[in-house]
Write a protein that holds these residues in place. Structure first.
Motif, PDB file in Angstrom:
ATOM      1  N   THR A   1      23.123  -5.469   9.319  1.00 27.52           N
ATOM      2  CA  THR A   1      23.479  -6.751   9.928  1.00 27.52           C
ATOM      3  C   THR A   1      22.209  -7.453  10.375  1.00 27.52           C
ATOM      4  OG1 THR A   1      25.530  -5.741  10.724  1.00 27.52           O
ATOM      5  CG2 THR A   1      24.938  -7.887  11.637  1.00 27.52           C
ATOM      6  N   THR A   2      22.071  -8.725  10.004  1.00 31.30           N
ATOM      7  CA  THR A   2      20.858  -9.488  10.292  1.00 31.30           C
ATOM      8  C   THR A   2      21.122 -10.490  11.421  1.00 31.30           C
ATOM      9  OG1 THR A   2      20.149  -9.288   7.994  1.00 31.30           O
ATOM     10  CG2 THR A   2      19.106 -11.014   9.306  1.00 31.30           C
TER      11      THR A   2
ATOM     12  N   TYR B   1      16.258  -0.147  12.880  1.00 35.31           N
ATOM     13  CA  TYR B   1      16.122  -1.601  12.783  1.00 35.31           C
ATOM     14  C   TYR B   1      14.801  -1.967  12.114  1.00 35.31           C
ATOM     15  CZ  TYR B   1      13.170  -0.982  16.939  1.00 35.31           C
ATOM     16  OH  TYR B   1      12.192  -0.564  17.807  1.00 35.31           O
ATOM     17  N   ILE B   2      14.808  -3.140  11.496  1.00 35.85           N
ATOM     18  CA  ILE B   2      13.615  -3.681  10.846  1.00 35.85           C
ATOM     19  C   ILE B   2      13.377  -5.073  11.401  1.00 35.85           C
ATOM     20  CG2 ILE B   2      12.540  -4.361   8.667  1.00 35.85           C
ATOM     21  CD1 ILE B   2      14.469  -2.396   7.258  1.00 35.85           C
ATOM     22  N   LEU B   3      12.274  -5.253  12.092  1.00 31.85           N
ATOM     23  CA  LEU B   3      11.831  -6.565  12.572  1.00 31.85           C
ATOM     24  C   LEU B   3      10.877  -7.142  11.534  1.00 31.85           C
ATOM     25  CD1 LEU B   3      11.101  -5.779  16.311  1.00 31.85           C
ATOM     26  CD2 LEU B   3      12.567  -7.646  15.542  1.00 31.85           C
ATOM     27  N   GLU B   4      11.041  -8.421  11.140  1.00 31.22           N
ATOM     28  CA  GLU B   4      10.136  -8.977  10.127  1.00 31.22           C
ATOM     29  C   GLU B   4      10.013 -10.489  10.264  1.00 31.22           C
ATOM     30  OE1 GLU B   4      11.262 -10.959   7.512  1.00 31.22           O
ATOM     31  OE2 GLU B   4      13.414 -10.547   7.449  1.00 31.22           O
ATOM     32  N   ASN B   5       8.923 -10.996   9.737  1.00 30.65           N
ATOM     33  CA  ASN B   5       8.672 -12.438   9.751  1.00 30.65           C
ATOM     34  C   ASN B   5       8.438 -12.992   8.345  1.00 30.65           C
ATOM     35  OD1 ASN B   5       6.098 -11.598   9.048  1.00 30.65           O
ATOM     36  ND2 ASN B   5       5.223 -11.904  11.102  1.00 30.65           N
ATOM     37  N   GLY B   6       8.810 -12.212   7.330  1.00 34.12           N
ATOM     38  CA  GLY B   6       8.568 -12.603   5.958  1.00 34.12           C
ATOM     39  C   GLY B   6       7.270 -12.050   5.407  1.00 34.12           C
ATOM     40  N   ARG B   7       6.395 -11.613   6.306  1.00 34.04           N
ATOM     41  CA  ARG B   7       5.099 -11.066   5.893  1.00 34.04           C
ATOM     42  C   ARG B   7       4.850  -9.692   6.515  1.00 34.04           C
ATOM     43  NH1 ARG B   7       2.466 -14.561   8.084  1.00 34.04           N
ATOM     44  NH2 ARG B   7       1.853 -13.447   9.962  1.00 34.04           N
ATOM     45  N   ASP B   8       5.098  -9.566   7.817  1.00 33.04           N
ATOM     46  CA  ASP B   8       4.894  -8.315   8.541  1.00 33.04           C
ATOM     47  C   ASP B   8       6.246  -7.730   8.923  1.00 33.04           C
ATOM     48  OD1 ASP B   8       1.943  -8.819   8.818  1.00 33.04           O
ATOM     49  OD2 ASP B   8       2.706 -10.483  10.045  1.00 33.04           O
ATOM     50  N   ALA B   9       6.283  -6.423   9.117  1.00 38.37           N
ATOM     51  CA  ALA B   9       7.530  -5.772   9.517  1.00 38.37           C
ATOM     52  C   ALA B   9       7.237  -4.581  10.409  1.00 38.37           C
ATOM     53  CB  ALA B   9       8.326  -5.331   8.297  1.00 38.37           C
TER      54      ALA B   9
ATOM     55  N   PHE C   1       8.000 -12.147  15.121  1.00 40.94           N
ATOM     56  CA  PHE C   1       9.110 -11.786  14.249  1.00 40.94           C
ATOM     57  C   PHE C   1      10.237 -12.811  14.380  1.00 40.94           C
ATOM     58  CE2 PHE C   1       7.362  -7.402  15.119  1.00 40.94           C
ATOM     59  CZ  PHE C   1       6.792  -7.260  13.864  1.00 40.94           C
ATOM     60  N   ILE C   2      10.899 -13.115  13.267  1.00 42.77           N
ATOM     61  CA  ILE C   2      11.954 -14.123  13.281  1.00 42.77           C
ATOM     62  C   ILE C   2      13.334 -13.551  12.933  1.00 42.77           C
ATOM     63  CG2 ILE C   2      10.369 -16.023  12.797  1.00 42.77           C
ATOM     64  CD1 ILE C   2      11.224 -15.910   9.891  1.00 42.77           C
ATOM     65  N   ARG C   3      13.372 -12.343  12.383  1.00 47.10           N
ATOM     66  CA  ARG C   3      14.645 -11.706  12.033  1.00 47.10           C
ATOM     67  C   ARG C   3      14.615 -10.229  12.405  1.00 47.10           C
ATOM     68  NH1 ARG C   3      13.740 -15.373   8.043  1.00 47.10           N
ATOM     69  NH2 ARG C   3      12.230 -13.942   7.109  1.00 47.10           N
ATOM     70  N   ILE C   4      15.793  -9.712  12.726  1.00 43.04           N
ATOM     71  CA  ILE C   4      15.950  -8.269  12.928  1.00 43.04           C
ATOM     72  C   ILE C   4      17.149  -7.815  12.098  1.00 43.04           C
ATOM     73  CG2 ILE C   4      17.356  -8.559  15.023  1.00 43.04           C
ATOM     74  CD1 ILE C   4      16.095  -5.895  16.036  1.00 43.04           C
ATOM     75  N   HIS C   5      16.962  -6.734  11.354  1.00 40.05           N
ATOM     76  CA  HIS C   5      18.014  -6.166  10.508  1.00 40.05           C
ATOM     77  C   HIS C   5      18.405  -4.827  11.114  1.00 40.05           C
ATOM     78  CE1 HIS C   5      16.791  -9.199   7.514  1.00 40.05           C
ATOM     79  NE2 HIS C   5      15.558  -8.862   7.840  1.00 40.05           N
ATOM     80  N   ILE C   6      19.620  -4.729  11.595  1.00 37.56           N
ATOM     81  CA  ILE C   6      20.090  -3.529  12.284  1.00 37.56           C
ATOM     82  C   ILE C   6      20.958  -2.701  11.332  1.00 37.56           C
ATOM     83  CG2 ILE C   6      21.463  -2.639  14.198  1.00 37.56           C
ATOM     84  CD1 ILE C   6      20.637  -5.106  15.793  1.00 37.56           C
ATOM     85  N   ILE C   7      20.569  -1.441  11.155  1.00 35.73           N
ATOM     86  CA  ILE C   7      21.244  -0.530  10.231  1.00 35.73           C
ATOM     87  C   ILE C   7      21.944   0.540  11.050  1.00 35.73           C
ATOM     88  CG2 ILE C   7      20.924   1.079   8.320  1.00 35.73           C
ATOM     89  CD1 ILE C   7      18.176  -0.416   7.847  1.00 35.73           C
ATOM     90  N   THR C   8      23.271   0.563  10.962  1.00 32.95           N
ATOM     91  CA  THR C   8      24.018   1.562  11.724  1.00 32.95           C
ATOM     92  C   THR C   8      25.352   1.823  11.036  1.00 32.95           C
ATOM     93  OG1 THR C   8      24.749   2.186  13.944  1.00 32.95           O
ATOM     94  CG2 THR C   8      25.179  -0.085  13.264  1.00 32.95           C
ATOM     95  N   GLY C   9      26.129   2.705  11.632  1.00 30.07           N
ATOM     96  CA  GLY C   9      27.422   3.072  11.051  1.00 30.07           C
ATOM     97  C   GLY C   9      28.059   4.172  11.868  1.00 30.07           C
ATOM     98  N   LEU C  10      29.255   4.569  11.477  1.00 31.93           N
ATOM     99  CA  LEU C  10      30.018   5.544  12.250  1.00 31.93           C
ATOM    100  C   LEU C  10      29.297   6.882  12.372  1.00 31.93           C
ATOM    101  CD1 LEU C  10      33.590   4.858  10.801  1.00 31.93           C
ATOM    102  CD2 LEU C  10      32.711   4.174  13.037  1.00 31.93           C
TER     103      LEU C  10
END
Length: 544
Positions: A9-10, A31-39, A68-77
């Motif tokens: 989820t972003t 989670y992955i924080l990124e700005n299109g160039r750095d992460a 950073f401009i986006r965070i992608h959160i990876i999770t699940g049950l």
């Protein structure tokens, strides 16, 4: 295995409205924080709180400078702390290699060892592909390499999406170095074990992987070998390699050649054909020398050689295609690889892409031979036909050879090789048709005279045919009293297989041999059965 076990989820990170995020699962996450160039990649049990910490004005927060401009959160049950730490470690390592982003983590995180590691590694393979679809990683460069005009394994085989995905999983496992021992003295190197039925493309993946590694600058200093125990398959792949720029015939070696030097990466295709010290015939001399080179006694086998003499081992394996007592038993294979101190890195390859009958064909063949089938199954776009006349089958196979080529006869070892000593003699005579056994093993398919010969189990395993003409010989018969397929030992003449084995073991080897023949054909399989009662049994499951 559920492909949607973990979600990505972003959120817009630059708005700083972390408290308003609605998380699908309030579990541990990566989670992955990124700005299109750095992460930056991390793991946490509280994504909102951790996001706010990364955005704080604390002088200790080195990440704020990256904006950073986006965070992608990876999770699940199933996401728990230990798997999250595992995934964090893998993402950091692999995304550094991928080079889509400049990974700013100061270290690679932790590399945990836990009971369900294999399960979560299989989940990770699916998750990595989701990252690619979201644009968080690059397309793997092997796709460009192996699809180039300079590489072609076979005119009859093309790479499928499932095979590309399998290559991705293997490559990122190599890149992450996760198969190395968790603790140097307490654990051993884990082999990568790719399991799949006949026709799922294991050989094409193995050769494509080898080509990719040899063509990639990151592996230019690595000593890499492709191993085949079966001489006929090894010969076929050697012929392919000698005509491909960047590859050499000498790259494809036997297990005993492997004992002469240590390798960084060993790819072993058809690992079910690796041998142990039983019923080896003349090969025992080489087997003894191989063990001697590694200071092993003869209780060790060719799997031991590979595990001992490689830093990274990749095994392609299908235990159902074991056809003789010299093959390492599935039980022994499992015991060795699933030992607590070693373990495996599993990868599954389960899409049927060679046999046009589809994914249900291979299981059906084994069900018929082992008398588990409950009814007839018909396969569209595939010629699966039972013949009452061997001459008729040969005639139709000749027509197919003229139309599409790569059509061959094959059978079990139920006739003696009389023509080996006297080329004028007939080996097999059925319905007035006289045939000799194959006069060679390696290169048999490319010999134009081979279409007049009968192939054996020493000739065809691992090789593809357009149409296979399979003769179920008099080594099998159907006992109508017991309603059981049985072995006639007097009509089975391969002493290397039947000496020193139980009747039950011999039956399994012979049934598996015929199964191997029955799953060779890409477009179709023709069947002739010598025993009348057995032919009647097959009529329940194969259309005449």
């Amino acid at each position: 295995m559920k492909e949607n076990m973990f979600t990505i989820t972003t959120y817009n990170y630059s708005d700083e409205n972390f408290d308003q995020w609605v998380l699908e699962n309030d579990y541990h996450c990566v989670y992955i924080l990124e700005n299109g160039r750095d992460a930056y990649i991390g793991e946490t049990q509280d994504a909102k709180e951790r996001a706010a910490q990364h955005n704080s004005d604390s002088p200790k927060n080195k990440n704020k400078k990256y904006r950073f401009i986006r965070i992608h959160i990876i999770t699940g049950l199933l996401m728990e702390e230990t798997p999250a730490k595992h995934y964090e470690n893998l993402f950091i390592k692999l995304m550094k290699v991928d080079n889509k982003f400049n990974i700013v983590n100061g270290n690679d995180g932790q590399r945990p060892h836990y009971y369900r590691k294999n399960e979560f590694e299989l989940y990770f393979d699916k998750l990595w592909l989701k990252l690619e679809k979201k644009g968080l990683i690059k397309t793997k460069e092997f796709e460009t390499i192996i699809n180039s005009s300079s590489y072609k394994y076979s005119p009859h085989t093309t790479l499928t999406e499932a095979q590309h995905n399998t290559l991705t999983s293997i490559v990122h496992t190599i890149d992450s170095d996760e198969t190395q021992p968790h603790k140097e003295k307490a654990f051993k190197i884990r082999p990568i074990l790719i399991s799949g039925d006949a026709g799922t493309g294991k050989t094409v993946v193995a050769t494509s992987l080898f080509y990719y590694l040899k063509s990639n600058v990151r592996f230019k200093d690595k000593k890499i070998a492709l191993v085949y125990a079966n001489p006929s398959t090894r010969s076929e792949i050697q012929e392919v390699f000698k005509n491909i720029k960047g590859l050499h015939k000498k790259d494809v070696i036997s297990p005993v050649a492997l004992t002469k030097q240590h390798y960084d990466i060993v790819i072993c295709d058809e690992a079910q054909r690796l041998r142990r010290g039983k019923n080896l015939g003349k090969y025992f001399v080489n087997f003894y020398k191989g063990n001697e080179r590694l200071s092993f006694d003869n209780t060790h086998d060719e799997l031991d050689w590979i595990l001992e003499n490689s830093r990274c081992t990749i095994l392609f394996y299908d235990n159902k295609q074991s056809t003789g007592p010299s093959d390492i038993t599935h039980k022994h294979f499992e015991e060795r690889l699933h030992d607590r101190k070693r373990g495996i890195r599993p990868i599954q390859l389960d899409e049927q892409m060679r046999i046009k009958a589809g994914s249900g064909y291979v299981p059906y063949i084994y069900d018929v031979l082992y008398q588990r089938a409950t009814g007839i199954t018909l396969f569209e776009n595939y010629e699966f036909k039972l013949f009452d006349s061997f001459a008729d089958m040969v005639g139709l196979l000749d027509e197919k050879e003229h139309d599409v080529g790569l059509c061959r006869l094959c059978t079990g070892y139920a006739w003696r090789w009389n023509a080996r000593e006297d080329k004028t003699l007939v080996d097999i005579s059925l319905d007035g048709v006289n045939i000799q056994w194959n006069t060679q093993t390696g290169g048999w398919l490319s010999n134009p005279d081979a279409k007049k010969e009968m192939g054996s189990i020493y000739t065809l395993p691992g090789l593809d045919l357009n149409y296979a003409g399979v003769v179920i010989g008099p080594d099998l018969f159907f006992d109508t009293h017991d309603n059981t397929i049985k072995v006639n030992k007097d009509n089975f003449v391969d002493d290397k297989v039947k000496n020193g084995v139980t009747d039950l073991e011999l039956r399994e080897y012979i049934l598996n041999t015929y199964a191997v023949f029955l799953i060779r054909g890409i477009r179709g399989t023709y069947v002739y059965v010598c025993d009348n009662n057995l032919r009647e049994y097959f009529k329940k499951y194969i259309v005449g």
